[in-house]
Design an enzyme around this catalytic site. Structure first.
Site, PDB file in Angstrom:
ATOM      1  N   GLY A 276     -33.623  67.932 -69.503  1.00  0.00           N
ATOM      2  CA  GLY A 276     -32.931  66.659 -69.342  1.00  0.00           C
ATOM      3  C   GLY A 276     -31.739  66.787 -68.412  1.00  0.00           C
ATOM      4  O   GLY A 276     -31.734  67.576 -67.461  1.00  0.00           O
ATOM      5  N   SER A 277     -30.698  66.035 -68.697  1.00  0.00           N
ATOM      6  CA  SER A 277     -29.578  65.925 -67.759  1.00  0.00           C
ATOM      7  C   SER A 277     -28.744  67.192 -67.638  1.00  0.00           C
ATOM      8  O   SER A 277     -27.896  67.278 -66.746  1.00  0.00           O
ATOM      9  CB  SER A 277     -28.679  64.757 -68.165  1.00  0.00           C
ATOM     10  OG  SER A 277     -29.389  63.538 -68.027  1.00  0.00           O
ATOM     11  N   THR A 278     -28.924  68.177 -68.518  1.00  0.00           N
ATOM     12  CA  THR A 278     -28.203  69.441 -68.328  1.00  0.00           C
ATOM     13  C   THR A 278     -28.611  70.098 -67.011  1.00  0.00           C
ATOM     14  O   THR A 278     -27.848  70.868 -66.432  1.00  0.00           O
ATOM     15  CB  THR A 278     -28.465  70.414 -69.484  1.00  0.00           C
ATOM     16  OG1 THR A 278     -29.875  70.659 -69.594  1.00  0.00           O
ATOM     17  CG2 THR A 278     -27.972  69.834 -70.810  1.00  0.00           C
TER      18      THR A 278
END
Length: 637
Positions: free
Chosen positions: A293-295
């Site tokens: 995801g956004s990591t």
């Protein structure tokens, strides 16, 4: 006158003899009594006996001390009883030498079925003493055709005494060993287990199996059992609170790569592994592969900064979705405008991240990720045999759409260990180190491979900090510890592999603290959390993982010797500050000739509808074709 009569004449032998000197010399000595002669004889024998006795003592003493001293009891003391041989497997301890795994010696019970007359009767007598054994299986092991059969590999002294008292012919005992784990569930996945023959099955027990059997010195791991316990307790609380099916919590030293704690739920007790389902042995931190995801946007930003395609003041147009066939890439609660780089990280824009990745290109994108150990079928070299390989498109299959989706954390599946190690590398000055569970010598510097410059690392620390102070990760902001990091929420693929679920997600946070002098990286993830009444319709990383990470930091930092910084608060904040919209730096006015200025990164063109569709593209409950991260209003990715 009358005179008395004269005395009678003496006998001849009694006649007085006139004593003369000659007569005295010739007189024989008087005869002694017989008891005197007996006394002399006895004294002679006693004297002779004592002489013989003392002579023997003198000869023995001379032999033991002079002639043959090796046999002397003084020169060579009596040997002590032989010590019991050491156990066959070394201990495992944590970095503070707290025992995590130890082998103890006891007794094992075995049977010779040929000598047992009535197996059922013997089983009936044994079962009350050994109630954990199945009675039917016990009867089978006591019966032919078995010639030799173990009944119980490890029994207590009280059980041995009770069985001995039965006096059953055919039952015997032998010395046995058992591996025990005094800490129960703490660090169970890292330690692993051994089989009945004390051979490692998984975890450190398997990786270091030969070392533990050959070298009897304790194996010292990098784990701190105090940190491990705090990680597990916080993770268990968060998983239960959001009704998740599992989770991961980790803490790493960013300067050595040492893992100070690795918790995975659900878990098992090393003291009673049979008491938990076999599936609980799945180590999510190294075996599980998830879309980050956004990591992943942290790596995308670092890549663009390092390769020079963007600057801190650069930005991209995020006002329109990126179209791809019937699908599109869009933002959740997007700003619908041009975004500067700090805003892209703080507001977690998928559109801008995809554009930013495309400025680098597919080839350089693939090469940059490989620097961090993110490559097709790549495993990080941590000392755990179950470490999984990541899932990534091959070189021939890699298309522009993969660069765009991977740029915001989809279309790639990596382990949580990859995520925390990448964050540590971004923050520690740009040195990649293979994570390890072995304790490193105190004060020793562990060599690493430079993958980004110190300048890029400094810029990334500022971007990670703004995500916590201004963006989706506000819940992780532990006062005085200057936390920086990134949240990430990714929907999980459907079981059939077609599309993505709309209600099954992974919510994670990865961060580093303190950002002005990085020491530790923290990662916390909950698998399939459910919304709560007090969190609204959201179960995203900002409301699930970020607050849990703050709790971990506030509880473990004092254990590790870190206290909140309050005296230089403003000074440190200023050193880490970056505006959400940095102004473009001006060229020096005194320069006779202005150097050619690198233009700001331009938005990548929208993908033409004629391009072939490349999976995976996430479908959500938004209008057909929209792709976005599942984050809440106050908890963007």
């Amino acid at each position: 006158m009358n005179l008395p009569p004269a005395p009678p004449p003496l006998p001849p032998e009694a006649s007085p003899v006139r004593s003369t000197p000659r007569a005295a010399l010739r007189r024989p000595p008087p005869r002694q009594p017989d008891h005197h002669r007996q006394m002399r004889t006895r004294l002679g024998f006693a004297t002779f006996g004592f002489a013989v006795l003392f002579g023997a003592v003198a000869v023995t003493l001379a032999d033991r001390t002079v002639i043959n001293p090796a046999s002397s009891a003084i020169a060579q003391p009596r040997p002590l009883p032989r010590a019991e041989p050491p156990v066959t497997r070394a201990e495992i301890v944590d970095r503070n030498n707290e025992v995590l795994a130890v082998t103890v010696r006891g007794r094992a019970l075995y049977a010779r079925p040929a000598h047992i007359q009535d197996p059922e009767a013997v089983a009936a007598l044994l079962h009350p003493i050994l109630p954990h054994l199945d009675r039917e299986r016990l009867v089978a092991r006591l019966s032919p055709p078995y010639v030799f059969a173990y009944i119980d590999r490890f029994i207590t002294p009280r059980q041995e005494e009770a069985i001995n008292a039965l006096g059953i012919v055919g039952l015997n005992f032998e010395t046995a060993e058992r591996r025990t784990y005094p800490r129960g569930r703490d660090a169970a996945h890292v330690l692993g287990l051994v089989d009945v023959d004390n051979q490692g099955l998984f975890g450190a027990e398997r990786w270091f199996d030969e070392r533990l059997r050959v070298d009897r010195n304790a194996l010292r791991l990098s784990l701190d059992i105090r940190v491990q316990r705090e990680l597990r307790e916080t993770l268990a609380h968060t998983v239960e609170r959001f009704s998740g099916i599992g989770g991961v919590a980790m803490l790493m030293d960013v300067n050595t790569g040492e893992m100070l704690g690795m918790a995975s739920l659900p878990d098992f007790s090393g003291a009673d592994p049979a008491g938990s389902p076999p599936g609980n042995r799945f180590h999510r931190a190294v075996e599980g592969v998830y879309e980050p995801g956004s990591t992943m946007k942290l790596l995308t930003a670092a890549m663009a900064l390092e390769l020079g395609t963007v600057q801190m003041h650069s930005g991209f147009d995020a006002s329109r979705p990126i179209r791809f066939g019937r699908h599109s890439i869009s933002d959740f609660r997007g700003k619908n405008r041009w975004l500067a780089l700090p805003e892209i990280i703080a507001y977690s824009s998928n559109i801008a991240s995809a554009h930013m990745a495309m400025t680098v290109g597919t080839g350089r994108h693939r090469e940059f990720l490989a620097r961090f150990g993110i490559a097709r079928h790549q495993r990080l070299g941590i000392e755990l045999p179950e470490s999984a390989a990541i899932l990534l498109p091959g070189e021939r299959d890699w298309r522009d759409i993969h660069t765009m989706t991977i740029g915001f954390g989809h279309g790639v599946s990596i382990t949580p260990l990859h995520v925390i190690n990448s964050a540590a590398t971004l923050a520690n000055g740009g040195l990649f180190r293979t994570p390890t569970i072995l304790a490193q010598p105190d004060g020793a510097e562990r060599e690493g491979t430079r993958v980004i410059s110190e300048r890029t690392s400094h810029q990334m620390r500022r971007l990670m900090r703004i995500a916590v102070t201004e963006g989706s990760a506000r819940g992780a902001n532990a006062p005085g510890y200057f936390v920086g990091g990134k949240t990430g929420t990714a929907l999980k693929p459907n079981p059939g592999g077609r599309g993505y679920s709309t209600d099954r997600r992974v919510s994670a946070f990865v961060g580093v603290f303190p950002m002005h002098a990085p020491r530790y990286a923290v990662y916390l993830m909950v698998d399939e959390p459910r919304p709560r009444a007090d969190t609204g319709p959201f179960a995203t990383a900002g409301v699930v993982a970020a607050p849990a990470a703050r709790r971990v930091i506030e509880r473990v930092a004092p254990i590790l010797g870190l206290v909140p910084e309050t005296e230089r608060l403003a000074e440190i904040e200023q050193s880490l500050h970056v505006p959400l919209q940095p102004g473009r730096p001006r060229a020096p006015a005194a320069a006779p000739m202005a150097a050619p200025r690198q233009p700001a990164a331009r938005p990548a063109p929208a993908i033409a509808p004629s391009l072939p569709e490349v999976a995976p593209i996430r479908r959500t409950s938004l209008p057909q074709g929209a792709i976005q991260t599942a984050e809440g209003r106050h908890a963007a990715p």
